[in-house]
Enzyme design. Structure first.
Site, short mmCIF file in Angstrom:
data_model
loop_
_atom_site.label_atom_id
_atom_site.label_comp_id
_atom_site.label_asym_id
_atom_site.label_seq_id
_atom_site.Cartn_x
_atom_site.Cartn_y
_atom_site.Cartn_z
N SER A 28 0.84 -1.20 0.00
CA SER A 28 0.00 0.00 0.00
C SER A 28 0.87 1.24 0.00
CB SER A 28 -0.93 0.00 1.21
OG SER A 28 -0.18 0.10 2.40
N GLY A 29 0.26 2.37 -0.35
CA GLY A 29 0.99 3.63 -0.36
C GLY A 29 1.10 4.22 -1.76
N ASP A 81 5.94 -3.88 -2.74
CA ASP A 81 5.57 -2.82 -1.80
C ASP A 81 6.64 -1.74 -1.78
OD1 ASP A 81 4.05 -1.46 0.06
OD2 ASP A 81 4.15 -3.01 1.62
N LYS A 94 8.61 0.61 7.52
CA LYS A 94 7.37 0.79 6.78
C LYS A 94 6.28 1.19 7.78
CE LYS A 94 6.27 -2.39 3.88
NZ LYS A 94 5.77 -1.27 3.05
N GLY A 97 1.83 4.77 6.08
CA GLY A 97 0.40 4.77 5.74
C GLY A 97 -0.45 3.96 6.69
N GLU A 103 0.66 -5.45 5.87
CA GLU A 103 1.82 -5.57 4.97
C GLU A 103 2.74 -6.70 5.44
OE1 GLU A 103 2.03 -0.89 3.50
OE2 GLU A 103 3.31 -1.56 5.14
#
Length: 219
Positions: A28-29, A81, A94, A97, A103
């Site tokens: 995601s992101g 990712d 990480k 977000g 993740e």
């Protein structure tokens, strides 16, 4: 060249690691959004995807890619990712977000983790430019914050953010993470911590850096 253009270069280069007839793990992101957009060109060649956030899930569905639940797959060929920081060894921070737990779950299903970044995310030591996100069960927030202070960090509650799992985020400043794997395990052993944003146990096998000269692939 803008940062966004470099993200697109890295995202486009990641397509070479996606094999036909497989289910792809998707993080995601903002950089991953570029990858999802690029993946549209392969949507008829892959079986589908497992997404690490609701936002990524919605974006994948919008371009016509079937989204599977993580419980429906036993293994993924590849997980793509981004990262907030990454070392030459492939250890990452990480969670900018707030999707770090999902993740970590989806990346753990994958045989290969391909991390896509622009050059600003490359560091020698984790914690250099970015605070460490820690996902915490709400009732444990104060207790966990005190334990993080005892480890030398300066935790800050991320106001107004609730994760997809219904938890809160503490962003920990002033950590200079020399031993990422050890620190990842130490923080995860604090009662009330769901997980933290150090990805050292599940590190990146491949890093793709978007640069003005093109994609630089580090394996």
């Amino acid at each position: 060249m803008t940062q966004q253009e470099m993200k697109k270069i890295a995202a486009q280069a990641a397509l070479q690691f996606v094999k036909p007839d497989t289910i792809v793990g998707v993080g995601s992101g903002s950089t991953v959004n570029c990858f999802i957009d690029a993946l549209a060109s392969m949507k008829d060649q892959i079986k589908g995807a497992v997404a690490a956030s609701k936002a990524s899930e919605e974006r994948l569905r919008a371009i016509g890619i079937e989204v599977f639940n993580a419980n429906e797959v036993s293994e993924l060929d590849v997980y793509i990712d981004g990262a907030d920081e990454i070392t030459p060894q492939g250890a990452m921070i990480k969670g900018g977000g707030a999707a770090l737990t999902r993740e970590k779950i989806v990346s753990s299903l994958a045989k290969k983790f391909v991390c896509i970044v622009d050059g600003s995310k490359q560091v020698d030591v984790l914690g250099t430019t970015f605070p460490l996100p820690v996902e915490v069960i709400p009732m444990a927030r104060s207790y966990v914050a005190r334990q993080l202070v005892a480890l030398g960090g300066s935790p800050e509650y991320r106001e107004g953010v609730v994760t997809d799992n219904g938890n809160v985020i503490l962003d920990v400043h002033n950590f200079h993470i020399i031993e990422p794997l050890k620190m990842e395990h130490t923080i995860n052993n604090i009662a009330g911590v769901v997980t933290n944003g150090i990805f050292a146990q599940r590190y990146a096998n491949v890093t793709i850096v978007g640069t003005p000269e093109g994609a630089k692939i580090i394996e």
